[in-house]
Scaffold this motif. Structure first.
Motif, short mmCIF file in Angstrom:
data_model
loop_
_atom_site.label_atom_id
_atom_site.label_comp_id
_atom_site.label_asym_id
_atom_site.label_seq_id
_atom_site.Cartn_x
_atom_site.Cartn_y
_atom_site.Cartn_z
N VAL A 187 0.85 -1.18 0.00
CA VAL A 187 0.00 0.00 0.00
C VAL A 187 0.89 1.24 0.00
O VAL A 187 2.09 1.16 0.25
N VAL A 188 0.29 2.37 -0.29
CA VAL A 188 1.00 3.65 -0.35
C VAL A 188 0.29 4.64 0.57
O VAL A 188 -0.82 4.38 1.02
N PRO A 189 0.90 5.79 0.86
CA PRO A 189 0.25 6.76 1.75
C PRO A 189 -1.16 7.15 1.32
O PRO A 189 -2.02 7.41 2.17
N ALA A 190 -1.45 7.17 0.03
CA ALA A 190 -2.80 7.51 -0.43
C ALA A 190 -3.84 6.49 0.01
O ALA A 190 -5.04 6.79 0.05
N ASP A 191 -3.40 5.28 0.38
CA ASP A 191 -4.32 4.24 0.85
C ASP A 191 -4.62 4.35 2.34
O ASP A 191 -5.47 3.61 2.86
N VAL A 192 -3.94 5.24 3.05
CA VAL A 192 -4.16 5.38 4.50
C VAL A 192 -5.54 5.97 4.75
O VAL A 192 -5.90 7.02 4.20
N ALA A 193 -6.32 5.28 5.57
CA ALA A 193 -7.66 5.74 5.93
C ALA A 193 -7.64 6.55 7.22
O ALA A 193 -8.43 7.47 7.39
N ALA A 194 -6.75 6.19 8.12
CA ALA A 194 -6.65 6.89 9.40
C ALA A 194 -5.28 6.62 10.00
O ALA A 194 -4.66 5.58 9.74
N GLY A 195 -4.82 7.55 10.81
CA GLY A 195 -3.53 7.36 11.47
C GLY A 195 -3.42 8.24 12.69
O GLY A 195 -4.11 9.26 12.80
N TRP A 196 -2.57 7.82 13.59
CA TRP A 196 -2.34 8.53 14.84
C TRP A 196 -0.85 8.66 15.06
O TRP A 196 -0.12 7.68 14.97
N VAL A 197 -0.42 9.89 15.32
CA VAL A 197 0.99 10.16 15.60
C VAL A 197 1.07 10.69 17.02
O VAL A 197 0.41 11.68 17.36
N TYR A 198 1.82 10.00 17.85
CA TYR A 198 1.97 10.38 19.25
C TYR A 198 3.29 11.11 19.42
O TYR A 198 4.35 10.60 19.06
N LEU A 199 3.22 12.32 19.97
CA LEU A 199 4.39 13.17 20.15
C LEU A 199 4.59 13.45 21.63
O LEU A 199 3.61 13.72 22.35
N ARG A 200 5.82 13.41 22.09
CA ARG A 200 6.12 13.71 23.49
C ARG A 200 5.80 15.17 23.82
O ARG A 200 5.35 15.49 24.91
N ALA A 201 6.01 16.07 22.86
CA ALA A 201 5.77 17.51 23.06
C ALA A 201 5.51 18.14 21.70
O ALA A 201 5.81 17.57 20.66
N GLN A 202 4.96 19.35 21.72
CA GLN A 202 4.71 20.09 20.48
C GLN A 202 6.04 20.60 19.93
O GLN A 202 6.73 21.38 20.59
N PRO A 203 6.44 20.17 18.73
CA PRO A 203 7.72 20.64 18.17
C PRO A 203 7.57 22.04 17.58
O PRO A 203 6.46 22.47 17.25
N ALA A 235 6.80 15.69 3.37
CA ALA A 235 8.10 15.67 2.69
C ALA A 235 8.70 14.27 2.72
O ALA A 235 9.22 13.78 1.71
N ALA A 236 8.63 13.60 3.86
CA ALA A 236 9.19 12.25 3.97
C ALA A 236 8.46 11.26 3.06
O ALA A 236 9.06 10.35 2.51
N TRP A 237 7.16 11.46 2.92
CA TRP A 237 6.34 10.56 2.10
C TRP A 237 6.19 11.06 0.67
O TRP A 237 5.50 10.44 -0.13
N ASN A 238 6.80 12.20 0.34
CA ASN A 238 6.71 12.79 -0.99
C ASN A 238 5.26 13.02 -1.40
O ASN A 238 4.84 12.69 -2.51
N GLN A 239 4.49 13.59 -0.48
CA GLN A 239 3.08 13.90 -0.71
C GLN A 239 2.93 15.40 -0.94
O GLN A 239 3.45 16.19 -0.13
N PRO A 240 2.23 15.82 -1.98
CA PRO A 240 2.15 17.25 -2.29
C PRO A 240 1.28 18.06 -1.33
O PRO A 240 1.50 19.25 -1.17
N ASP A 241 0.30 17.45 -0.69
CA ASP A 241 -0.64 18.20 0.13
C ASP A 241 -0.68 17.65 1.55
O ASP A 241 -1.38 16.67 1.83
N ALA A 242 0.04 18.28 2.43
CA ALA A 242 0.16 17.81 3.81
C ALA A 242 -1.18 17.82 4.53
O ALA A 242 -1.42 17.00 5.41
N GLU A 243 -2.05 18.74 4.20
CA GLU A 243 -3.32 18.86 4.90
C GLU A 243 -4.30 17.74 4.56
O GLU A 243 -5.27 17.54 5.27
N ARG A 244 -4.05 17.01 3.50
CA ARG A 244 -4.97 15.95 3.09
C ARG A 244 -4.63 14.60 3.71
O ARG A 244 -5.36 13.63 3.51
#
Length: 127
Positions: free
Chosen positions: A57-73, A83-92
């Motif tokens: 699968v590729v990032p476009a196939d992701v239906a949902a995801g959760w990213v846990y961060l220790r603090a707000q960077p 950028a890491a996933w080479n996706q043009p629209d970060a908000e999508r």
């Protein structure tokens, strides 16, 4: 499957075959050698991408995801991930970013993804 049992593996993967689609799951952590928060985040994103690819699968196939961060960077997590996933629209990217420490105390971040892979032998569209 690669990375599916070792909790310190860069990613863990699983899949559940359904009637019309296969649900795939990826849990990714950062590389142990990552020096700072941003480097940990980038390595986690690349490990997640490797896990998705391992399940065909590729990032476009992701239906949902959760990213846990220790603090707000001080940098934009959505733009770093895009950028890491080479996706043009970060908000999508269908992800939630939570300020909640990861399970391992030395980590800045970890990610869980749920993606869908249509079963081409059963249907042509995932609803």
């Amino acid at each position: 499957m690669a990375g599916s049992r070792n909790p310190e593996a860069p990613f863990q993967i699983a899949q559940v075959d359904g009637a019309d689609a296969t649900d795939v799951f990826v849990h990714a952590i950062s590389a142990p050698a990552a020096r700072d928060d941003r480097e940990q985040f980038r390595s986690m994103a690349l490990n997640a991408l490797q896990g998705l690819r391992a399940l065909s699968v590729v990032p476009a196939d992701v239906a949902a995801g959760w990213v846990y961060l220790r603090a707000q960077p001080p940098w934009c997590v959505r733009h770093e991930l895009a950028a890491a996933w080479n996706q043009p629209d970060a908000e999508r990217l269908p992800l939630s970013f939570l300020i909640q420490p990861p399970a391992a105390s030395r980590r800045f971040c970890e990610m869980q993804l749920h993606a869908l892979r249509p079963r081409s032998d059963r249907c042509s569209v995932v609803w």
